[in-house]
Design an enzyme around this catalytic site. Structure first.
Site, mmCIF file in Angstrom:
data_model
loop_
_atom_site.group_PDB
_atom_site.id
_atom_site.type_symbol
_atom_site.label_atom_id
_atom_site.label_comp_id
_atom_site.label_asym_id
_atom_site.label_seq_id
_atom_site.Cartn_x
_atom_site.Cartn_y
_atom_site.Cartn_z
ATOM 1 N N HIS A 37 0.929 -1.045 -0.029
ATOM 2 C CA HIS A 37 -0.064 -0.046 0.082
ATOM 3 C C HIS A 37 0.869 1.253 0.220
ATOM 4 O O HIS A 37 0.276 2.427 0.359
ATOM 5 C CB HIS A 37 -1.189 0.106 1.054
ATOM 6 C CG HIS A 37 -1.867 -1.007 0.920
ATOM 7 N ND1 HIS A 37 -2.795 -1.547 2.057
ATOM 8 C CD2 HIS A 37 -2.420 -1.735 0.084
ATOM 9 C CE1 HIS A 37 -3.666 -2.323 1.602
ATOM 10 N NE2 HIS A 37 -3.124 -2.585 0.624
ATOM 11 N N LEU A 82 -4.449 -9.318 17.965
ATOM 12 C CA LEU A 82 -4.912 -8.842 19.480
ATOM 13 C C LEU A 82 -6.179 -9.310 19.741
ATOM 14 O O LEU A 82 -6.538 -9.688 20.874
ATOM 15 C CB LEU A 82 -4.874 -7.216 19.642
ATOM 16 C CG LEU A 82 -5.062 -6.863 21.135
ATOM 17 C CD1 LEU A 82 -3.772 -7.196 21.900
ATOM 18 C CD2 LEU A 82 -5.024 -5.011 20.921
ATOM 19 N N CYS A 138 8.411 19.291 -8.517
ATOM 20 C CA CYS A 138 9.203 18.154 -8.894
ATOM 21 C C CYS A 138 10.381 18.259 -9.244
ATOM 22 O O CYS A 138 10.875 19.072 -9.909
ATOM 23 C CB CYS A 138 8.080 17.470 -9.882
ATOM 24 S SG CYS A 138 9.222 15.831 -10.199
ATOM 25 N N THR A 198 -3.507 -7.699 11.673
ATOM 26 C CA THR A 198 -4.355 -6.742 10.636
ATOM 27 C C THR A 198 -5.970 -7.462 10.840
ATOM 28 O O THR A 198 -6.230 -8.421 11.381
ATOM 29 C CB THR A 198 -4.121 -7.372 9.367
ATOM 30 O OG1 THR A 198 -5.048 -6.639 8.425
ATOM 31 C CG2 THR A 198 -4.170 -8.718 9.077
HETATM 32 C C1 BV8 Z 1 -8.132 -2.743 -5.116
HETATM 33 C C2 BV8 Z 1 -2.928 3.263 2.386
HETATM 34 C C3 BV8 Z 1 -8.381 -3.584 -7.205
HETATM 35 C C4 BV8 Z 1 -3.364 4.266 3.112
HETATM 36 C C5 BV8 Z 1 -4.559 1.573 2.464
HETATM 37 C C6 BV8 Z 1 -13.851 -7.106 -2.344
HETATM 38 C C7 BV8 Z 1 -14.525 -6.963 -1.565
HETATM 39 C C8 BV8 Z 1 -15.141 -5.368 -0.845
HETATM 40 C C9 BV8 Z 1 -14.324 -4.351 -1.333
HETATM 41 C C10 BV8 Z 1 -13.349 -4.527 -1.984
HETATM 42 C C11 BV8 Z 1 -12.899 -5.679 -2.674
HETATM 43 N N1 BV8 Z 1 -11.913 -5.567 -3.308
HETATM 44 C C12 BV8 Z 1 -11.690 -4.147 -3.425
HETATM 45 C C13 BV8 Z 1 -12.233 -3.496 -2.781
HETATM 46 C C14 BV8 Z 1 -12.443 -2.011 -2.390
HETATM 47 C C15 BV8 Z 1 -11.152 -1.706 -1.175
HETATM 48 C C16 BV8 Z 1 -11.636 -2.440 0.019
HETATM 49 O O1 BV8 Z 1 -11.085 -3.262 0.189
HETATM 50 N N2 BV8 Z 1 -12.534 -1.907 0.764
HETATM 51 C C17 BV8 Z 1 -12.624 -2.114 2.078
HETATM 52 C C18 BV8 Z 1 -13.016 -1.090 2.995
HETATM 53 C C19 BV8 Z 1 -14.061 -2.921 1.994
HETATM 54 N N3 BV8 Z 1 -9.938 -2.260 -1.625
HETATM 55 C C20 BV8 Z 1 -9.076 -1.215 -2.439
HETATM 56 O O2 BV8 Z 1 -9.582 -0.303 -2.912
HETATM 57 C C21 BV8 Z 1 -7.660 -1.774 -2.867
HETATM 58 N N4 BV8 Z 1 -7.602 -1.722 -4.118
HETATM 59 O O3 BV8 Z 1 -8.774 -3.534 -4.752
HETATM 60 O O4 BV8 Z 1 -7.564 -2.413 -6.534
HETATM 61 C C22 BV8 Z 1 -7.300 -4.626 -7.510
HETATM 62 C C23 BV8 Z 1 -7.022 -5.566 -6.572
HETATM 63 C C24 BV8 Z 1 -6.212 -6.846 -6.627
HETATM 64 C C25 BV8 Z 1 -5.358 -6.802 -7.838
HETATM 65 C C26 BV8 Z 1 -5.688 -5.581 -8.803
HETATM 66 C C27 BV8 Z 1 -6.623 -4.650 -8.682
HETATM 67 C C28 BV8 Z 1 -6.633 -0.798 -2.230
HETATM 68 C C29 BV8 Z 1 -6.752 -0.650 -0.891
HETATM 69 C C30 BV8 Z 1 -5.796 0.005 -0.260
HETATM 70 C C31 BV8 Z 1 -6.155 1.377 0.473
HETATM 71 N N5 BV8 Z 1 -5.197 1.938 1.248
HETATM 72 N N6 BV8 Z 1 -3.514 1.987 3.153
HETATM 73 C C32 BV8 Z 1 -2.914 4.572 4.538
HETATM 74 O O5 BV8 Z 1 -2.296 3.757 4.880
HETATM 75 O O6 BV8 Z 1 -3.153 5.766 4.867
HETATM 76 S S1 BV8 Z 1 -5.827 0.394 3.072
HETATM 77 C C33 BV8 Z 1 -5.270 0.719 5.075
HETATM 78 O O7 BV8 Z 1 -6.379 0.055 5.707
HETATM 79 C C34 BV8 Z 1 -4.084 0.030 5.339
HETATM 80 O O8 BV8 Z 1 -2.917 0.103 4.470
HETATM 81 C C35 BV8 Z 1 -4.657 -1.619 5.713
HETATM 82 O O9 BV8 Z 1 -4.594 -2.263 4.497
HETATM 83 C C36 BV8 Z 1 -5.949 -1.200 5.965
HETATM 84 C C37 BV8 Z 1 -6.013 -1.076 7.554
HETATM 85 O O10 BV8 Z 1 -6.066 -2.382 8.041
HETATM 86 P P1 BV8 Z 1 -5.224 -2.995 9.208
HETATM 87 O O11 BV8 Z 1 -3.841 -2.717 9.033
HETATM 88 O O12 BV8 Z 1 -5.769 -4.351 9.455
HETATM 89 O O13 BV8 Z 1 -5.812 -2.080 10.326
HETATM 90 P P2 BV8 Z 1 -7.051 -2.116 11.477
HETATM 91 O O14 BV8 Z 1 -6.845 -0.842 12.458
HETATM 92 O O15 BV8 Z 1 -8.164 -2.484 10.548
HETATM 93 O O16 BV8 Z 1 -6.642 -3.372 12.426
HETATM 94 C C38 BV8 Z 1 -5.758 -3.627 13.165
HETATM 95 C C39 BV8 Z 1 -5.748 -4.936 13.726
HETATM 96 O O17 BV8 Z 1 -4.586 -5.109 14.348
HETATM 97 C C40 BV8 Z 1 -6.828 -5.114 14.528
HETATM 98 O O18 BV8 Z 1 -7.537 -6.408 14.151
HETATM 99 C C41 BV8 Z 1 -6.462 -5.196 15.908
HETATM 100 O O19 BV8 Z 1 -6.922 -6.071 16.748
HETATM 101 C C42 BV8 Z 1 -4.940 -5.624 15.688
HETATM 102 N N7 BV8 Z 1 -4.224 -4.998 16.909
HETATM 103 C C43 BV8 Z 1 -4.023 -3.836 17.322
HETATM 104 N N8 BV8 Z 1 -3.167 -3.696 18.253
HETATM 105 C C44 BV8 Z 1 -2.490 -4.951 18.173
HETATM 106 C C45 BV8 Z 1 -2.968 -5.705 17.214
HETATM 107 N N9 BV8 Z 1 -2.770 -7.041 16.986
HETATM 108 C C46 BV8 Z 1 -1.603 -7.410 17.740
HETATM 109 N N10 BV8 Z 1 -0.783 -6.719 18.714
HETATM 110 C C47 BV8 Z 1 -1.158 -5.462 19.055
HETATM 111 N N11 BV8 Z 1 -0.513 -4.706 19.892
#
Ligand code: BV8
Length: 238
Positions: free
Chosen positions: A109, A203, A136, A177
């Site tokens: 990402h 977690l 740029c 994640t």
């Molecule tokens: C795409 C950069 C086409 C920015 C990010 C299928 C179904 C539904 C929707 C879609 C689908 N396919 C595509 C989509 C659309 C979309 C999507 O998924 N939407 C979601 C919201 C439903 N996806 C896209 O648009 C992607 N592009 O699909 O293009 C394609 C695909 C394949 C091949 C060719 C073409 C692009 C998505 C990327 C967006 N950019 N990041 C930035 O960072 O600012 S996403 C961003 O959010 C992060 O990078 C990460 O991916 C996501 C956050 O998730 P996590 O990292 O898991 O963080 P989160 O807070 O959610 O969870 C933290 C976890 O850690 C929790 O479970 C918690 O319990 C745990 N935790 C907390 N503390 C601890 C811990 N674990 C252990 N120890 C601890 N101490």
């Protein structure tokens, strides 16, 4: 238990939480202040460029205040001591894996410390702010520098290399994640399809916990070093 050689690790915001970086969906998570579509989409960059650049400038500044934690360090040790193949695919845009010593890593990402010129396509290391819109350094285009980040609706980086690694993984491990964002959230099923063992370290149970053969619940700073010790002391290397 099958022999191990190729280990593929997917990490998310949870592995950097104990370093002091906000996760996305936790209480007060990154998105709490903003709607995802208001800051992490190409449309948002078009519509409100200053808001998006400010948001990433603030995260880049916050990143400079934190350091890797024992989970990052344990994975760097695994890379150094595991004589099989190890690859980390991270959804994180921070550089804490690299600062811990990891070298074999794909930022699917993007990266906070990288900039992309929308005019000439050049990428460049970036440590300062972007909101003051410097031209740029290559093509001198004005207001063309954007965060080198994959926004929602954009194609993640190095998907071919990731799919090749998924196809040959003996063990797929997901750390910190929520399994809410695709295509990363679908990797566990792909890895299983190719016969990999699957392990989750998180977690709390994630949206994809069901697909993992084993889930260990707890903080990454404890679970990851424990698991790395296990793998390095096991004689499972084929
Ligand atoms: C795409 C950069 C086409 C920015 C990010 C299928 C179904 C539904 C929707 C879609 C689908 N396919 C595509 C989509 C659309 C979309 C999507 O998924 N939407 C979601 C919201 C439903 N996806 C896209 O648009 C992607 N592009 O699909 O293009 C394609 C695909 C394949 C091949 C060719 C073409 C692009 C998505 C990327 C967006 N950019 N990041 C930035 O960072 O600012 S996403 C961003 O959010 C992060 O990078 C990460 O991916 C996501 C956050 O998730 P996590 O990292 O898991 O963080 P989160 O807070 O959610 O969870 C933290 C976890 O850690 C929790 O479970 C918690 O319990 C745990 N935790 C907390 N503390 C601890 C811990 N674990 C252990 N120890 C601890 N101490």
């Amino acid at each position: 238990m099958r022999d191990l050689y190729n280990i593929l690790i997917l990490t998310g915001a949870g592995i950097s939480a104990e370093s002091g970086l906000d996760t996305f969906r936790g209480p007060g998570g990154l998105w709490a202040g903003h709607r995802v579509e208001d800051i992490c989409t190409p449309e948002a960059l078009e519509r409100n460029r200053a808001l998006v650049l400010d948001f990433y400038d603030a995260r880049r500044a916050a990143l400079a205040q934190v350091v890797p934690n024992p989970a990052h360090q344990a994975l760097a040790r695994l890379e150094a001591e595991w004589s099989g193949n190890l690859l980390i695919v991270t959804q994180n845009v921070d550089d804490l894996h690299e600062r811990a010593g990891t070298r074999k890593i794909i930022h699917m990402h993007g990266e906070l410390l990288s900039a992309l010129c929308e005019a000439c396509g050049r990428r460049m290391c970036w440590h300062g702010d972007m909101a003051d819109e410097p031209p740029c350094g290559t093509c001198e285009a004005e207001a063309a520098i954007r965060p080198d980040i994959v926004f929602f609706g954009e194609i993640p980086y190095q998907m071919d290399a990731i799919e090749r690694a998924l196809a040959k993984a003996d063990l797929f491990v997901s750390i910190g994640t929520s399994g809410a964002v695709y295509p990363a959230a679908g990797f566990v099923q792909t890895a299983r399809h190719y016969g990999a063992e699957t392990l989750e370290l998180n977690l709390e149970p994630s949206a994809g916990s069901y697909y993992f053969e084993q889930s260990r619940i707890g903080p990454a700073s404890r679970l990851v070093p424990e698991w790395v010790d296990e793998v390095l002391s096991s004689n499972r290397l084929s």
